[in-house]
Design an enzyme around this catalytic site. Structure first.
Site, PDB file in Angstrom:
ATOM      1  N   GLU A 264       0.889  -1.167   0.000  1.00  0.00           N
ATOM      2  CA  GLU A 264       0.000   0.000   0.000  1.00  0.00           C
ATOM      3  C   GLU A 264       0.922   1.210   0.000  1.00  0.00           C
ATOM      4  O   GLU A 264       1.556   1.505   1.007  1.00  0.00           O
ATOM      5  CB  GLU A 264      -0.917  -0.058   1.216  1.00  0.00           C
ATOM      6  CG  GLU A 264      -2.173   0.758   1.032  1.00  0.00           C
ATOM      7  CD  GLU A 264      -2.036   2.151   1.604  1.00  0.00           C
ATOM      8  OE1 GLU A 264      -1.642   3.060   0.828  1.00  0.00           O
ATOM      9  OE2 GLU A 264      -2.309   2.324   2.789  1.00  0.00           O
ATOM     10  N   CYS A 298      -1.731   8.857   2.697  1.00  0.00           N
ATOM     11  CA  CYS A 298      -1.335   8.295   1.395  1.00  0.00           C
ATOM     12  C   CYS A 298      -2.352   8.623   0.317  1.00  0.00           C
ATOM     13  O   CYS A 298      -1.987   8.816  -0.843  1.00  0.00           O
ATOM     14  CB  CYS A 298      -1.118   6.798   1.505  1.00  0.00           C
ATOM     15  SG  CYS A 298      -2.470   5.956   2.315  1.00  0.00           S
ATOM     16  N   GLU A 395       4.722  12.828  -4.815  1.00  0.00           N
ATOM     17  CA  GLU A 395       4.004  12.801  -3.542  1.00  0.00           C
ATOM     18  C   GLU A 395       4.754  13.669  -2.527  1.00  0.00           C
ATOM     19  O   GLU A 395       5.930  13.439  -2.248  1.00  0.00           O
ATOM     20  CB  GLU A 395       3.902  11.367  -3.022  1.00  0.00           C
ATOM     21  CG  GLU A 395       3.045  11.282  -1.773  1.00  0.00           C
ATOM     22  CD  GLU A 395       2.887   9.872  -1.240  1.00  0.00           C
ATOM     23  OE1 GLU A 395       3.895   9.166  -1.092  1.00  0.00           O
ATOM     24  OE2 GLU A 395       1.743   9.475  -0.968  1.00  0.00           O
TER      25      GLU A 395
HETATM   26  P1  NAD Z   1       9.272   4.630   4.181  1.00  0.00           P
HETATM   27  O1  NAD Z   1       8.593   3.927   3.072  1.00  0.00           O
HETATM   28  O2  NAD Z   1      10.751   4.734   4.147  1.00  0.00           O
HETATM   29  O3  NAD Z   1       8.911   3.927   5.583  1.00  0.00           O
HETATM   30  C1  NAD Z   1       7.776   3.133   5.814  1.00  0.00           C
HETATM   31  C2  NAD Z   1       8.168   1.913   6.618  1.00  0.00           C
HETATM   32  O4  NAD Z   1       9.086   1.135   5.870  1.00  0.00           O
HETATM   33  C3  NAD Z   1       8.882   2.209   7.939  1.00  0.00           C
HETATM   34  O5  NAD Z   1       8.474   1.255   8.898  1.00  0.00           O
HETATM   35  C4  NAD Z   1      10.337   1.990   7.596  1.00  0.00           C
HETATM   36  O6  NAD Z   1      11.123   1.640   8.697  1.00  0.00           O
HETATM   37  C5  NAD Z   1      10.249   0.857   6.620  1.00  0.00           C
HETATM   38  N1  NAD Z   1      11.378   0.749   5.693  1.00  0.00           N
HETATM   39  C6  NAD Z   1      12.167   1.744   5.205  1.00  0.00           C
HETATM   40  N2  NAD Z   1      13.117   1.236   4.406  1.00  0.00           N
HETATM   41  C7  NAD Z   1      12.928  -0.103   4.364  1.00  0.00           C
HETATM   42  C8  NAD Z   1      13.595  -1.180   3.706  1.00  0.00           C
HETATM   43  N3  NAD Z   1      14.645  -0.973   2.926  1.00  0.00           N
HETATM   44  N4  NAD Z   1      13.118  -2.418   3.893  1.00  0.00           N
HETATM   45  C9  NAD Z   1      12.063  -2.653   4.675  1.00  0.00           C
HETATM   46  N5  NAD Z   1      11.410  -1.682   5.338  1.00  0.00           N
HETATM   47  C10 NAD Z   1      11.813  -0.415   5.181  1.00  0.00           C
HETATM   48  O7  NAD Z   1       8.650   6.026   4.358  1.00  0.00           O
HETATM   49  P2  NAD Z   1       9.371   7.279   5.070  1.00  0.00           P
HETATM   50  O8  NAD Z   1      10.793   7.408   4.706  1.00  0.00           O
HETATM   51  O9  NAD Z   1       9.036   7.216   6.474  1.00  0.00           O
HETATM   52  O10 NAD Z   1       8.626   8.438   4.324  1.00  0.00           O
HETATM   53  C11 NAD Z   1       9.066   8.785   3.022  1.00  0.00           C
HETATM   54  C12 NAD Z   1       7.908   9.021   2.139  1.00  0.00           C
HETATM   55  O11 NAD Z   1       7.122   7.841   2.047  1.00  0.00           O
HETATM   56  C13 NAD Z   1       6.934  10.051   2.618  1.00  0.00           C
HETATM   57  O12 NAD Z   1       7.339  11.331   2.360  1.00  0.00           O
HETATM   58  C14 NAD Z   1       5.719   9.660   1.852  1.00  0.00           C
HETATM   59  O13 NAD Z   1       5.795  10.174   0.556  1.00  0.00           O
HETATM   60  C15 NAD Z   1       5.787   8.172   1.793  1.00  0.00           C
HETATM   61  N6  NAD Z   1       4.935   7.507   2.785  1.00  0.00           N
HETATM   62  C16 NAD Z   1       3.796   6.934   2.361  1.00  0.00           C
HETATM   63  C17 NAD Z   1       2.963   6.305   3.266  1.00  0.00           C
HETATM   64  C18 NAD Z   1       1.695   5.658   2.847  1.00  0.00           C
HETATM   65  O14 NAD Z   1       0.839   5.412   3.675  1.00  0.00           O
HETATM   66  N7  NAD Z   1       1.530   5.333   1.589  1.00  0.00           N
HETATM   67  C19 NAD Z   1       3.287   6.295   4.605  1.00  0.00           C
HETATM   68  C20 NAD Z   1       4.485   6.889   5.029  1.00  0.00           C
HETATM   69  C21 NAD Z   1       5.284   7.490   4.096  1.00  0.00           C
END
Ligand code: NAD
Length: 496
Positions: A264, A298, A395
C-alpha cells in the site's frame, strides 16, 4: 545505564503512563540481543519522549520463530477463540481510548481529534474482524461423480511493516486480518512512531491472545524492515509506505523465498470539482482531503482539478476556509492540524514549496513553517498549477495542494489519470451520469463521490499502478492473508 523495559512517560496534558520499550515477543517485552536503543522525539516540542529498544536481524529471527511456533495451534484454533480475542481487544482499545490518542499525538504530532478518529477506527476494525473469523471459507466444487473437490484457505506466517502517519490505524489494518484468519505475524512499527504499537502489545496480552501470535518490534527500515522482507521463513510481507521502499520489498521477497507481497504505497490523488457541484459542501471535502492529518495521508487529495466555470469561486472559498483552520497545540481538542511528523519530513515539504514557486505556480496561502517549537507548517495552496510541475507529480506527503483548471469532462479524466499513481480519486458533481462515467474511467483503487477520506471497515482500500496492490479491510483482505489449497479426492463406489 540500561534502559528499563517499561518507563514512565509524561504527556504534556499531564497524563503519566508506563510505556513499554522492549521487543514484544511471545507476549513479553524483552531485550534485543545487542540491547541497542534509539531515541523517540516528539514533533510537538522537539524533545525526547523516551528511547526504545531496537530489533536487529537476529531479533527478527527470534520473533519469526515465535510466530511460526504459535502458528501451529492458532491456525487450527476454533474461529470463536480468535473472535473472542478480537472482541476483547476492541473493547480494550476503547477503554484506553484517551490514553492511546494522547500517546499517538505526542509521538506523531497529529491533532488529538485526528488521533481519536484513528483510535475509533482501530476499535471498529478489530470488532469487524471478530465478525469475520467464522466466515473465512473455502468452496466445494462439483466436478461430477467420482471426485470430491474442495478448497481451503490456509493462513500465513506474516511479516508486516507499517508507516508513521497512522501508527495505530495501520497497525489495526494489519493485525485485524492476521488475528481473524488464523495467521501469525511479526510487525515492525515505523522508527518515528513506535510507542502506540508497543502499548497495543500490552492490550493483546490482556485480550487473551496466545503467545507468539502477534510479535511487535521497533527498528529502522534498514536493517530491520529489510530483514523481514527477505526472511526465508515468512510466507508473506505486507508493507505500507513509500513507493521507493515498496519496490525494495518486492525485490527482497522475490530474491529470498518468493513470499506473498501486498503493498500500500503513495499517491497523487485527484479531487475533481465540476461546474454543477454543490460548491459550499465541497469546500469542507477539499479541506479534509488535503489538510486532514497534516496532509500526511497516502490517499490525500493533493491535486484539486476545478472546472473553469467555478474555478475562481472555489479557489476563493477554499482559500478563506483554509485560512480559518485551527493549527497548533495538537492536544487542544479544537485543533484541526497538528505538526508534521519530523524535521526531515518538514524540510522535504518545504523544499517542494520552493519547487512550486520556482516552477511558477501561484502561492495562494501558507507556505511557511510556524514560528514556534515543533514541526508545524501552514496549510498551503498553489493555484494555476500545471500537471507537469513537480508539485503536481510527486508525492509531497504534507499540507500542500496543487489546484489545476480544466474545461471538459474528458480533460478532467485525462488529467486525473495522468499520474504514475492510482490510490484514490474524488468527483464532486450533482449529476449522477457524470459521477458514474468519470468514476468508470478513472484508474484508482477508491473513487469517492461527493465526499473524501471517507472510510468504512467494510469497504476495501488499496491501489492501482505505483500505489501498489492488494486490498485492506472489507472481505477482500482475507484473500491477502490466506493461500488457497485445493483438495481433489478420488472417490470409488464401495463394493458393498
Ligand atoms: P518509508 O517507506 O521509508 O517507511 C515506511 C516503513 O518502511 C517504515 O516502517 C520503515 O522503517 C520501513 N522501511 C524503510 N526502508 C525499508 C527497507 N529498505 N526495507 C524494509 N522496510 C523499510 O517512508 P518514510 O521514509 O518514512 O517516508 C518517506 C515518504 O514515504 C513520505 O514522504 C511519503 O511520501 C511516503 N509515505 C507513504 C505512506 C503511505 O501510507 N503510503 C506512509 C508513510 C510514508
Amino acid at each position: 545505564q540500561e534502559l528499563p523495559l517499561h518507563v514512565t512517560v509524561k504527556i504534556p496534558t499531564g497524563t503519566e503512563y508506563q510505556q513499554p520499550t522492549g521487543l514484544f515477543i511471545n507476549n513479553e517485552f524483552v531485550y534485543p540481543k545487542q540491547k541497542r536503543t534509539f531515541k523517540v522525539i516528539s514533533p510537538v516540542n522537539e524533545e525526547e519522549i523516551t528511547s526504545v529498544y531496537e530489533a536487529l536481524p537476529e531479533d527478527v529471527d527470534v520473533a519469526v520463530e515465535a510466530a511460526r511456533e504459535a502458528y501451529k495451534s492458532w491456525s487450527v484454533a476454533h474461529p470463536s477463540k480468535r473472535a473472542a480475542v478480537l472482541y476483547k481487544l476492541a473493547e480494550l482499545v476503547e477503554k484506553n481510548a484517551t490514553l492511546l490518542s494522547e500517546i499517538e499525538t505526542f509521538d506523531n504530532g497529529k491533532s488529538v481529534s485526528n488521533s481519536r478518529g484513528d483510535v475509533a477506527l482501530t476499535a471498529a476494525y478489530f470488532r469487524s474482524c471478530a465478525g469475520w473469523c467464522d466466515k473465512i471459507k473455502g468452496n466445494l466444487i462439483n466436478t461430477g461423480e467420482g471426485y470430491l473437490n474442495y478448497t481451503q484457505r490456509v493462513p500465513l506466517v506474516c511479516g508486516q511493516i507499517i508507516p508513521w502517519n497512522f501508527p495505530l490505524a495501520m497497525l489495526s489494518w494489519k493485525l485485524g486480518p492476521v488475528l481473524a484468519s488464523g495467521s501469525t505475524t511479526v510487525l515492525k512499527s515505523a522508527e518515528n512512531t513506535p510507542l502506540s504499537a508497543l502499548y497495543i502489545g500490552k492490550l493483546l496480552v490482556e485480550a487473551g491472545m496466545p503467545k507468539g501470535v502477534v510479535n511487535i518490534i521497533s527498528g529502522y527500515g534498514n536493517p530491520t524492515g529489510a530483514a523481514i522482507a527477505s526472511h526465508p521463513k515468512l510466507d508473506k510481507v505486507a508493507f505500507t509506505g513509500s513507493t521507493a521502499v515498496g519496490k525494495l520489498i518486492m525485490k527482497a521477497a522475490a530474491e529470498s523465498n518468493l513470499k506473498k507481497v501486498t503493498l500500500e504505497l503513495g499517491g497523487k490523488s485527484p479531487n475533481i470539482i465540476f461546474n454543477d457541484a454543490d460548491v459550499d459542501a465541497t469546500i469542507q471535502h477539499l479541506i479534509n482531503a488535503i489538510f486532514y492529518n497534516s496532509g500526511e495521508v497516502c490517499c490525500a487529495g493533493s491535486r484539486i482539478l476545478i472546472q473553469s466555470g467555478v474555478y475562481d469561486q472555489v479557489v476563493a472559498k477554499f482559500k478563506a476556509a483554509t485560512e480559518k483552520i485551527k493549527l497548533g497545540d495538537p492536544f487542544d481538542p479544537e485543533t484541526f492540524m497538528g505538526s508534521q511528523v519530523s524535521e526531515v519530513q518538514l524540510s522535504k515539504i518545504l523544499s517542494y514549496i520552493e519547487a512550486g514557486k520556482e516552477q511558477g505556480a501561484k502561492l495562494i496561502t501558507g507556505g511557511k513553517r510556524c514560528d514556534k517549537k515543533g514541526f508545524f507548517l501552514q496549510p498551503t495552496i498553489f493555484a494555476d498549477v500545471d500537471n507537469n510541475m513537480r508539485i503536481a507529480k510527486e508525492e509531497i506527503f504534507g499540507p500542500v495542494v496543487s489546484v489545476i483548471k480544466f474545461e471538459t469532462v474528458e480533460e478532467a479524466i485525462e488529467l486525473a489519470n495522468n499520474t504514475e499513481y492510482g490510490l484514490a480519486a474524488a468527483i464532486h458533481t450533482l449529476d449522477i451520469n457524470k459521477a458514474v462515467h468519470v468514476s468508470n474511467n478513472i484508474t484508482a483503487g477508491t473513487v469517492w463521490v461527493n465526499t473524501y477520506n471517507d472510510f468504512d471497515v467494510m469497504v476495501p482500500f488499496g491501489g492501482f499502478h505505483s500505489s501498489g496492490f492488494g486490498r485492506e479491510m472489507g472481505e477482500e483482505v482475507f484473500q491477502e492473508y490466506t493461500q488457497i489449497k485445493a483438495v481433489r479426492m478420488k472417490i470409488n463406489k464401495p463394493d458393498s
